[in-house]
Design an enzyme around this catalytic site. Structure first.
Site, mmCIF file in Angstrom:
data_model
loop_
_atom_site.group_PDB
_atom_site.id
_atom_site.type_symbol
_atom_site.label_atom_id
_atom_site.label_comp_id
_atom_site.label_asym_id
_atom_site.label_seq_id
_atom_site.Cartn_x
_atom_site.Cartn_y
_atom_site.Cartn_z
ATOM 1 C CG ASP A 186 -2.114 0.827 1.160
ATOM 2 O OD1 ASP A 186 -2.045 1.871 0.489
ATOM 3 O OD2 ASP A 186 -3.137 0.462 1.775
ATOM 4 C CG ASP A 241 -3.529 6.343 0.760
ATOM 5 O OD1 ASP A 241 -4.544 5.714 1.099
ATOM 6 O OD2 ASP A 241 -3.206 7.442 1.269
ATOM 7 C CD GLU A 281 -8.257 5.578 -1.076
ATOM 8 O OE1 GLU A 281 -9.148 5.523 -0.216
ATOM 9 O OE2 GLU A 281 -7.187 6.159 -0.858
ATOM 10 C CG HIS A 296 -8.378 0.560 5.733
ATOM 11 N ND1 HIS A 296 -8.388 0.393 4.354
ATOM 12 C CD2 HIS A 296 -7.684 1.702 5.957
ATOM 13 C CE1 HIS A 296 -7.727 1.384 3.791
ATOM 14 N NE2 HIS A 296 -7.282 2.196 4.733
ATOM 15 C CG ASP A 297 -10.342 4.239 4.669
ATOM 16 O OD1 ASP A 297 -9.655 4.183 5.696
ATOM 17 O OD2 ASP A 297 -9.880 4.495 3.545
HETATM 18 O O1 TEU Z 1 -8.252 7.064 2.338
HETATM 19 C C1 TEU Z 1 -8.636 8.180 1.597
HETATM 20 C C2 TEU Z 1 -10.038 8.516 1.771
HETATM 21 O O2 TEU Z 1 -10.693 8.834 0.812
HETATM 22 C C3 TEU Z 1 -10.554 8.444 3.138
HETATM 23 O O3 TEU Z 1 -9.921 9.454 3.831
HETATM 24 C C4 TEU Z 1 -12.005 8.589 3.280
HETATM 25 O O4 TEU Z 1 -12.414 9.837 2.755
HETATM 26 C C5 TEU Z 1 -12.316 8.555 4.756
HETATM 27 O O5 TEU Z 1 -11.763 7.380 5.263
HETATM 28 C C6 TEU Z 1 -13.793 8.588 5.010
HETATM 29 O O6 TEU Z 1 -14.345 7.335 4.792
HETATM 30 C C7 TEU Z 1 -6.924 6.678 2.307
HETATM 31 C C8 TEU Z 1 -6.728 5.527 3.275
HETATM 32 O O7 TEU Z 1 -7.480 4.433 2.837
HETATM 33 C C9 TEU Z 1 -7.090 5.988 4.643
HETATM 34 O O8 TEU Z 1 -7.018 4.948 5.584
HETATM 35 C C10 TEU Z 1 -6.133 7.104 5.022
HETATM 36 O O9 TEU Z 1 -6.506 7.637 6.266
HETATM 37 C C11 TEU Z 1 -6.120 8.215 3.980
HETATM 38 O O10 TEU Z 1 -6.052 7.730 2.650
HETATM 39 C C12 TEU Z 1 -4.896 9.063 4.172
HETATM 40 O O11 TEU Z 1 -3.756 8.350 3.803
#
Ligand code: TEU
Ligand code: CA
Length: 521
Positions: free
Chosen positions: A112, A211, A267, A329-330
């Site tokens: 990642d 990312d 992403e 995970h988000d």
């Molecule tokens: O996530 C980007 C992203 O779009 C998220 O911030 C999303 O908007 C938020 O989780 C609300 O659901 C990536 C990674 O997957 C995330 O874990 C990181 O925190 C972020 O980038 C920053 O690197």
């Protein structure tokens, strides 16, 4: 069956198809997967010790969320050294062992890569912030005044600009203030980041999840007209500028320096398929892109049909290969978003794993997990995402395979929804995932056959995958009434979300809240 969504995916024979098109990718969030040294935090040895499980499940590739050196303000998405492993996860030697063990099992491993920002403890930023003339002075985005109206993510309504001594200037951070944005307008930054890709490809990794890759190009000295609207979510999902594509082509050339189909999945957090598809370029940018419009669609047949057809209508004319993701995970886990029933989670699994494209399974969805309830005193993520990051319950024991506890509470129902218990029950959702993965391997049309969706306006999604010799029908009944398909009477059922008598001939009936994959007679 309607033929307007036909595509030519099947024209390539299976052996010509790159691995990232036929693979099912399993996302490992290492902090919460498996803990080998009992400090309550999952680690690389933990992942390695569970490869038997992943092989039993039948996944082809792993996407490993960040395991780089990090102060963990954003649990690894704040990197302080791209070329080392954080001690909490293990060592470079552990990574080498993991890469080797994956490969010896025929599994691919994707890392990642976090290119938009580093940690504020990265030596590059430490140097950059020290004064205005150091060699890294221009590696981050510095201005005398905030240059625009952008908001940061993971915080509510906070400016993306942070004042910093001793430069007496502001730096840009689209995420936490501990995550300063790199200045990709500086060619030295671009080259240094390319080298981080080479470092890992030299060690054998098969590719990268990238990312927020759509953020590496920005028009910084410009207010965003939609920013007020975006205040709650931050600037990230609005940023879409041309220069990013040039940078993606350069990244692609770095991947192409290596043998063996090294792959990228970006992403691209833009909630619009028409914009998202641009990041595939003309086959010279990303190999794959996530599709958040589909992820956020409601559990509703018309809404899902629209998202699927819209996605394919944008991707197929460009020869761009789709991805399908329901959880990560988000975001709250999809069983929870879809109303909480296991029936819905089962039907969703059949959809995820039979649509045309590369599916991504987030660790634990194969157990039908919902999010952990995290009491306020145990909240650790500033972005409020702890619930979906709960540790994987491995056993029915009180400790669920985490002998000295874990950094977050377990998800609900862990006494029943754990790997050990569900492995023993061949009717479990875990076995459903395994059956689906086996069916994909045994019937390559489910990976790369043509796709055609039935034109309907009810609560049932029906589509076919055609491999030339054989056709497969997928019926996803989201409704409350059972439905009979006369032409499926006597058909071979490959997968069913409800138990069926293996010796009884199929009556063509798909009960409410269930799904089947059947070979059309
Ligand atoms: O996530 C980007 C992203 O779009 C998220 O911030 C999303 O908007 C938020 O989780 C609300 O659901 C990536 C990674 O997957 C995330 O874990 C990181 O925190 C972020 O980038 C920053 O690197
Ligand atoms: Ca550990």
């Amino acid at each position: 069956m309607q033929n307007d969504m036909q595509n030519d995916m099947q024209k390539t024979m299976p052996h010509d198809i790159p691995w990232w098109q036929t693979a099912v990718v399993y996302q490992v969030y290492p902090r919460s997967f498996s803990d080998s040294n009992f400090d309550g935090i999952g680690d690389l040895e933990g992942v390695r010790s569970r490869l038997d499980y992943l092989q039993w499940l039948g996944v082809d590739a792993i996407w490993l969320s960040p395991m780089f050196r990090s102060p963990m303000a954003d649990f690894g998405y704040d990197v302080s050294d791209y070329c080392d492993v954080d001690p909490v996860f293990g060592s470079l030697a552990d990574m080498d062992a993991l890469i080797q063990d994956c490969h010896s099992r025929g599994m691919k491993l994707m890392l990642d890569w976090v290119p938009n920002h580093t940690s504020d403890e990265h030596p590059w930023f430490v140097e950059s912030r020290s004064d205005r003339t150091n060699p890294k002075a221009d590696w981050y985005v510095w201005r005398d005044e905030p240059a625009n109206n952008w908001f940061a993510e993971l915080t509510t309504g906070q400016s993306a600009w942070q004042f910093d001594e001793p430069r007496n200037q502001y730096y840009l951070h689209l995420f936490l203030r501990q995550q300063p944005d790199l200045n990709w307008d500086n060619p030295e930054v671009e080259m240094a980041m390319h080298d981080t890709l080479r470092f890992w490809m030299d060690r054998g990794v098969d590719g990268f999840r990238m990312d927020v890759i759509h953020l590496i190009g920005k028009e910084i000295d410009r207010n965003d007209p939609d920013e007020a609207f975006a205040k709650q979510q931050g600037h990230g999902s609005l940023n879409d500028v041309a220069i990013t594509h040039e940078r993606l082509r350069a990244i692609r050339r770095v991947l192409d320096e290596y043998e063996g189909d090294r792959a990228s999945v970006g992403e691209v957090y833009l909630l619009d398929e028409a914009k998202m598809v641009e990041y595939y370029g003309a086959g010279d940018e990303l190999h794959l892109s996530f599709n958040f419009s589909f992820l956020w669609a409601r559990w509703d047949a018309p809404a899902l049909r629209t998202r699927i057809l819209t996605t394919l209508s944008h991707l197929q004319p460009r020869g761009a290969w789709p991805t399908w993701v329901l959880s990560n995970h988000d975001v709250p886990r999809h069983r929870q978003r879809y109303g909480g029933t296991e029936e819905a989670a089962r039907v969703a699994a059949v959809m995820l794993l039979t649509l045309p494209g590369t599916p991504f399974v987030y660790q634990g969805e194969e157990l039908g997990l919902i999010d952990a309830v995290v009491p306020p005193e145990q909240v650790v993520d500033p972005g409020g995402r702890d619930g979906c990051r709960a540790p994987i319950p491995w056993t029915a024991d009180a400790d669920h395979g985490w002998p000295l506890g874990s950094w977050l509470p377990f998800p609900p129902e862990a006494d029943d929804r754990n790997v050990g218990t569900l492995q023993q029950n061949t009717d479990s959702i875990l076995h459903l995932y395994r059956n689906l993965l086996q069916a994909r391997r045994g019937h390559p049309a489910l990976q790369s056959g043509t796709f055609s969706m039935s034109d309907r306006d009810d609560d049932v999604i029906v589509y076919e995958r055609d491999g030339g010799e054989r056709r497969y029908r997928v019926v996803l009944n989201l409704g409350s009434e059972s439905l009979a398909f006369d032409d499926l009477r006597g058909a071979t059922v490959l997968v069913s979300t409800v138990p069926r008598d293996a010796f009884a001939s199929f009556d063509g009936v798909v009960p409410a809240q269930s799904a089947v994959v059947a070979m059309v007679p």
